[in-house]
Design a protein around this motif. Structure first.
Motif, PDB file in Angstrom:
ATOM      1  N   SER A  80      58.809   4.459  85.512  1.00  0.00           N
ATOM      2  CA  SER A  80      58.293   3.480  84.559  1.00  0.00           C
ATOM      3  C   SER A  80      57.467   4.094  83.438  1.00  0.00           C
ATOM      4  O   SER A  80      57.476   3.604  82.312  1.00  0.00           O
ATOM      5  CB  SER A  80      57.462   2.421  85.291  1.00  0.00           C
ATOM      6  OG  SER A  80      58.286   1.671  86.169  1.00  0.00           O
ATOM      7  N   THR A  81      56.744   5.177  83.730  1.00  0.00           N
ATOM      8  CA  THR A  81      55.923   5.818  82.693  1.00  0.00           C
ATOM      9  C   THR A  81      56.456   7.194  82.298  1.00  0.00           C
ATOM     10  O   THR A  81      55.801   7.913  81.547  1.00  0.00           O
ATOM     11  CB  THR A  81      54.462   5.957  83.171  1.00  0.00           C
ATOM     12  OG1 THR A  81      54.438   6.718  84.390  1.00  0.00           O
ATOM     13  CG2 THR A  81      53.824   4.597  83.404  1.00  0.00           C
ATOM     14  N   ALA A 120      56.122   3.555  78.467  1.00  0.00           N
ATOM     15  CA  ALA A 120      56.116   5.023  78.570  1.00  0.00           C
ATOM     16  C   ALA A 120      55.670   5.627  77.245  1.00  0.00           C
ATOM     17  O   ALA A 120      56.127   5.199  76.185  1.00  0.00           O
ATOM     18  CB  ALA A 120      57.501   5.531  78.942  1.00  0.00           C
ATOM     19  N   PRO A 121      54.772   6.607  77.260  1.00  0.00           N
ATOM     20  CA  PRO A 121      54.295   7.226  76.016  1.00  0.00           C
ATOM     21  C   PRO A 121      55.435   7.854  75.227  1.00  0.00           C
ATOM     22  O   PRO A 121      56.264   8.585  75.772  1.00  0.00           O
ATOM     23  CB  PRO A 121      53.315   8.303  76.519  1.00  0.00           C
ATOM     24  CG  PRO A 121      52.914   7.868  77.891  1.00  0.00           C
ATOM     25  CD  PRO A 121      54.109   7.169  78.449  1.00  0.00           C
ATOM     26  N   LYS A 122      55.484   7.548  73.939  1.00  0.00           N
ATOM     27  CA  LYS A 122      56.577   8.019  73.092  1.00  0.00           C
ATOM     28  C   LYS A 122      56.632   9.542  73.024  1.00  0.00           C
ATOM     29  O   LYS A 122      57.705  10.137  72.998  1.00  0.00           O
ATOM     30  CB  LYS A 122      56.429   7.438  71.675  1.00  0.00           C
ATOM     31  CG  LYS A 122      56.492   5.922  71.626  1.00  0.00           C
ATOM     32  CD  LYS A 122      57.839   5.413  72.132  1.00  0.00           C
ATOM     33  CE  LYS A 122      57.968   3.892  72.003  1.00  0.00           C
ATOM     34  NZ  LYS A 122      57.134   3.160  72.983  1.00  0.00           N
ATOM     35  N   GLU A 123      55.457  10.185  73.008  1.00  0.00           N
ATOM     36  CA  GLU A 123      55.445  11.648  72.949  1.00  0.00           C
ATOM     37  C   GLU A 123      56.010  12.254  74.231  1.00  0.00           C
ATOM     38  O   GLU A 123      56.638  13.320  74.215  1.00  0.00           O
ATOM     39  CB  GLU A 123      54.033  12.183  72.679  1.00  0.00           C
ATOM     40  CG  GLU A 123      52.983  11.864  73.732  1.00  0.00           C
ATOM     41  CD  GLU A 123      52.312  10.511  73.537  1.00  0.00           C
ATOM     42  OE1 GLU A 123      51.258  10.305  74.177  1.00  0.00           O
ATOM     43  OE2 GLU A 123      52.823   9.684  72.757  1.00  0.00           O
ATOM     44  N   ALA A 158      64.619   0.446  80.129  1.00  0.00           N
ATOM     45  CA  ALA A 158      65.124  -0.703  80.893  1.00  0.00           C
ATOM     46  C   ALA A 158      63.948  -1.499  81.451  1.00  0.00           C
ATOM     47  O   ALA A 158      63.618  -1.404  82.637  1.00  0.00           O
ATOM     48  CB  ALA A 158      66.035  -0.236  82.016  1.00  0.00           C
ATOM     49  N   GLY A 159      63.293  -2.256  80.603  1.00  0.00           N
ATOM     50  CA  GLY A 159      62.178  -3.065  81.070  1.00  0.00           C
ATOM     51  C   GLY A 159      60.919  -2.834  80.262  1.00  0.00           C
ATOM     52  O   GLY A 159      60.818  -1.870  79.492  1.00  0.00           O
ATOM     53  N   ASP A 160      59.959  -3.730  80.433  1.00  0.00           N
ATOM     54  CA  ASP A 160      58.685  -3.650  79.705  1.00  0.00           C
ATOM     55  C   ASP A 160      57.628  -2.880  80.489  1.00  0.00           C
ATOM     56  O   ASP A 160      57.111  -1.871  80.024  1.00  0.00           O
ATOM     57  CB  ASP A 160      58.174  -5.056  79.389  1.00  0.00           C
ATOM     58  CG  ASP A 160      59.109  -5.802  78.455  1.00  0.00           C
ATOM     59  OD1 ASP A 160      59.699  -5.153  77.566  1.00  0.00           O
ATOM     60  OD2 ASP A 160      59.264  -7.021  78.633  1.00  0.00           O
ATOM     61  N   VAL A 215      69.068  -4.412  84.487  1.00  0.00           N
ATOM     62  CA  VAL A 215      69.391  -3.791  83.199  1.00  0.00           C
ATOM     63  C   VAL A 215      69.920  -2.378  83.405  1.00  0.00           C
ATOM     64  O   VAL A 215      70.936  -1.975  82.830  1.00  0.00           O
ATOM     65  CB  VAL A 215      68.149  -3.776  82.279  1.00  0.00           C
ATOM     66  CG1 VAL A 215      68.447  -2.990  80.992  1.00  0.00           C
ATOM     67  CG2 VAL A 215      67.707  -5.189  81.942  1.00  0.00           C
ATOM     68  N   LEU A 216      69.224  -1.608  84.251  1.00  0.00           N
ATOM     69  CA  LEU A 216      69.587  -0.203  84.432  1.00  0.00           C
ATOM     70  C   LEU A 216      70.994  -0.047  84.993  1.00  0.00           C
ATOM     71  O   LEU A 216      71.797   0.733  84.458  1.00  0.00           O
ATOM     72  CB  LEU A 216      68.576   0.483  85.363  1.00  0.00           C
ATOM     73  CG  LEU A 216      68.907   1.924  85.754  1.00  0.00           C
ATOM     74  CD1 LEU A 216      69.066   2.805  84.521  1.00  0.00           C
ATOM     75  CD2 LEU A 216      67.851   2.482  86.691  1.00  0.00           C
TER      76      LEU A 216
END
Length: 223
Positions: free
Chosen positions: A82-83, A108-111, A126-128, A135-136
């Protein structure tokens, strides 16, 4: 929903444990398996399109998830996280061995995602907050992954079981008792709690490979 055919494959002790204690690597118990049992495991890997483990398994075991004991093509590795906080030196991010998909969420952090992409892995959002397996699995099917082997851990197994997404379960039985109230078992989560909600299986096959009993089960009801 179109999704892959899902097979959970795992080694388990007689009392259903996956590790010696919570946080321990499953490789310790797997060391009790002989070469024929490993060959059975890798025969399945060589036949499926994708192989999935959770990010906790990656952090604890650092598996490669490749085919080694038999000849065959390496499956696509799928890691729900998830992260996206898997180690950047994890074996699954060695994409020269096999392709890897990291399934993650909007939080999840973009970097972090960019660093993973630099390693050559594909990202599926796949998800917030948590990875949405509906979804996955739909996205995996669209990418040509028609058969999916799931090697754990207990949380991933529960998410798939409770959603009615598991078609088979194949177990390599280790003739030992581990014990422990908090030691991970084959399926974690909150459990079904009611008899009417249980997932029902039919024993399709049982045999011995090397010194290990192996059982193969078909799911006969969909929740």
């Amino acid at each position: 929903m179109e999704r892959p055919y899902v097979i959970i494959v795992s080694e388990v002790s007689v009392d259903g444990k996956l590790t010696l204690y919570r946080g321990a690597s499953s490789k310790e118990l797997m060391s009790l398996m002989d070469e024929e049992a490993y060959r059975y495991l890798h025969e399945i890997r060589a036949k499926v399109d994708g192989i999935m483990v959770g990010c906790e398994t990656v952090r604890t075991d650092n598996p490669s998830l490749t085919v080694r004991y038999v000849k065959g093509k390496n499956p696509v590795r799928i890691i729900p996280c998830s992260t996206a906080n898997i180690p950047l030196d994890a074996n699954v991010l060695n994409t020269e061995e096999a392709p890897t998909i990291i399934a993650t969420t909007e939080r999840a952090p973009k970097e972090r995602l960019e660093k993973i992409r630099e390693k050559g892995a594909e990202i599926i959002v796949a998800g917030d907050e948590l990875v949405d397996f509906d979804v996955l699995l739909s996205e995996l099917y669209k990418r040509g992954i028609k058969t999916l082997m799931v090697e754990g851990g207990a949380s991933i197994n529960w998410e798939l079981v409770r959603r009615g997404m598991v078609d088979e379960i194949r177990l390599i039985h280790l003739p030992v008792i581990v014990g422990g109230e908090n030691v991970p078992t084959l399926v974690g989560g909150e459990g079904f709690k009611k008899l009417k909600n249980l997932l029902h299986l039919r024993l399709r096959s049982h045999f011995v490979r090397g010194k290990q009993l192996i059982t193969e089960w078909e799911v006969i009801n969909r929740r």
